[in-house]
Design an enzyme around this catalytic site. Structure first.
Site, PDB file in Angstrom:
ATOM      1  N   CYS A  74      -1.016   8.082 -10.117  1.00  0.00           N
ATOM      2  CA  CYS A  74      -1.191   6.938  -9.224  1.00  0.00           C
ATOM      3  C   CYS A  74      -2.681   6.623  -9.092  1.00  0.00           C
ATOM      4  O   CYS A  74      -3.500   7.515  -8.859  1.00  0.00           O
ATOM      5  CB  CYS A  74      -0.599   7.225  -7.848  1.00  0.00           C
TER       6      CYS A  74
ATOM      7  N   GLU B 223       2.434   4.865 -11.318  1.00  0.00           N
ATOM      8  CA  GLU B 223       2.244   3.702 -10.448  1.00  0.00           C
ATOM      9  C   GLU B 223       0.746   3.379 -10.432  1.00  0.00           C
ATOM     10  O   GLU B 223      -0.034   4.081  -9.780  1.00  0.00           O
ATOM     11  CB  GLU B 223       2.766   3.969  -9.043  1.00  0.00           C
TER      12      GLU B 223
ATOM     13  N   TYR C  47       0.855  -1.192   0.000  1.00  0.00           N
ATOM     14  CA  TYR C  47       0.000   0.000   0.000  1.00  0.00           C
ATOM     15  C   TYR C  47       0.889   1.239   0.000  1.00  0.00           C
ATOM     16  O   TYR C  47       1.850   1.318   0.774  1.00  0.00           O
ATOM     17  CB  TYR C  47      -0.909   0.017   1.236  1.00  0.00           C
ATOM     18  N   SER C  48       0.557   2.188  -0.868  1.00  0.00           N
ATOM     19  CA  SER C  48       1.305   3.448  -0.888  1.00  0.00           C
ATOM     20  C   SER C  48       1.168   4.140   0.456  1.00  0.00           C
ATOM     21  O   SER C  48       0.070   4.226   1.017  1.00  0.00           O
ATOM     22  CB  SER C  48       0.770   4.362  -1.996  1.00  0.00           C
TER      23      SER C  48
ATOM     24  N   TYR D 117      -2.439   0.146 -10.445  1.00  0.00           N
ATOM     25  CA  TYR D 117      -2.665  -1.202  -9.920  1.00  0.00           C
ATOM     26  C   TYR D 117      -4.037  -1.713 -10.355  1.00  0.00           C
ATOM     27  O   TYR D 117      -4.867  -0.936 -10.828  1.00  0.00           O
ATOM     28  CB  TYR D 117      -2.571  -1.206  -8.397  1.00  0.00           C
TER      29      TYR D 117
END
Length: 393
Positions: free
Chosen positions: A351, A391, A155-156, A393
């Site tokens: 992101c 980034e 997790y960021s 996901y």
């Protein structure tokens, strides 16, 4: 490539004196022990240098450097000449931290996965990290394959290096509770027995994310297993005069919160940043906005340096009546954004969900075409220059 811990961020590593560093970390004999990074030759190597001919001394120096490099790999990673914390804790030896607080940031909407939480975790100064990195969480499980503990999830990190309380003792995460329900969107797996889900008892299949549910259900005092930190793609630029454009969807806001608290909030680093920071956030509903009050406070205090705009896809419409996503919001301000993007001192960050990966390309394509440029090639060049960071996901 100018990526590393920002020059305007006080380093966490004891290679350089750090007034924000915790006493426990400063006294540690672990991977951040200053003696291990002194750069001095070992006594034996020094003896060779003074007693042997130049060729032998050169060999001795060569092997000494190799040893030093090998030592630096333990718990740190060198990125463009600077060291950042790196996988200090692994899956087999995670750090046992504790939850301090857990707050729901969003209010209920028509979506089954409406809930996003801000969780603050106490690591007692043993888990140094820099802005833009990620933390690994190991949930007790069982996972969808029945294994316990569950496989770690990254997790960021949503807090700046000093933590929300600016003590260097905490790390914060912004996590969406993953919920999938058949008949209400995508649902491939089910880990809830039919009829037993408290919210959706009539659904044929319900899947609840193992790690996200664990995090969103955490209560103060409960144990959290941390791995990492890791990640070098989303680090702040070194130059305090650099400009930063950020595009986020949902909890993809996390690394940008770490950036912005460092730039505009924390006592130790506030006012050191001299560039422009522009945040574009995309969410489905107004009730889904994340940290909105924080951004407005920063915008009010730093009106010439910080801009904040958002797109609410289920509420905002474009001129043609279609939904507005974050890249469309960028296009509305393209006359201001495009000159910044072309500036060699500007970094663009994205992101969030995979679907946004082409968002920046879509946003700048008309501007590129007007100047005889190809948007894909332009972004590839930005990537080579170390100015484009994605980034998803």
């Amino acid at each position: 490539m100018a990526l590393a811990q920002a020059a305007f961020v006080q380093p966490l590593l004891p290679v350089v004196a750090d007034t924000r560093q915790s006493p426990a970390l400063a006294a540690s004999s672990g991977p951040f022990d200053a003696k291990r990074f002194s750069g001095k030759l070992a006594p034996a190597a020094a003896g060779l240098v003074s007693a042997c001919c130049g060729a032998v001394a050169a060999i001795a120096r060569k092997h000494t450097v190799r040893r030093a490099t090998a030592e630096k790999k333990q718990g740190v990673k060198e990125v463009e000449g600077k060291q950042i914390p790196w996988n200090i804790f692994g899956p087999k030896s995670p750090y046992k931290a504790k939850c301090i607080s857990n707050d729901t940031l969003t209010t209920k909407t028509a979506l089954v996965n409406w809930q996003s939480c801000h969780v603050v975790i106490d690591h007692d100064g043993k888990y140094p990290y820099v802005e833009g990195q990620s933390a690994g969480i190991i949930a007790p499980g069982p996972d969808k394959n029945g294994k316990s503990p569950a496989k770690l999830r990254l997790y960021s990190i949503a807090s700046s290096a000093c933590g929300d309380d600016e003590t260097n003792n905490t790390v914060s995460l912004c996590v969406k509770r993953v919920v999938e329900v058949s008949g209400r969107g995508w649902c491939e797996y089910s880990n809830v027995e039919p009829g037993e889900d408290p919210e959706y008892p009539d659904a044929d299949k319900v899947y609840r994310g193992v790690c996200s549910s664990f995090i969103c259900d955490l209560k103060p005092g409960e144990e959290v297993l941390l791995t990492g930190p890791t990640g070098a793609e989303m680090l702040l630029p070194e130059d305090p005069n650099a400009n930063i454009i950020m595009l986020a969807t949902g909890t993809g806001i996390a690394p940008f919160r770490s950036f912005l608290r460092n730039l505009f909030h924390d006592k130790a680093t506030k006012n050191q940043f001299k560039g422009i920071a522009w945040l574009f956030l995309g969410v489905p509903f107004t009730a889904s906005l994340l940290y909105d009050d924080e951004w407005k406070v920063m915008q009010k205090e730093f009106p010439k340096q910080f801009r904040y705009d958002y797109a609410i896809s289920d509420e905002f419409k474009r001129a043609d009546g279609s939904s507005m996503y974050v890249q469309h919001r960028v296009q509305e301000f393209i006359k201001d954004v495009w000159p910044l993007v072309k500036d060699k001192n500007t970094h663009v960050y994205m992101c969030g969900l995979k679907g946004m990966a082409t968002g920046m390309e879509e946003a700048i394509t008309p501007s590129c075409e007007m100047e005889g440029l190809n948007a894909k090639d332009f972004l590839k060049d930005m990537k080579k220059e170390g100015r484009y960071h994605v980034e998803v996901y």
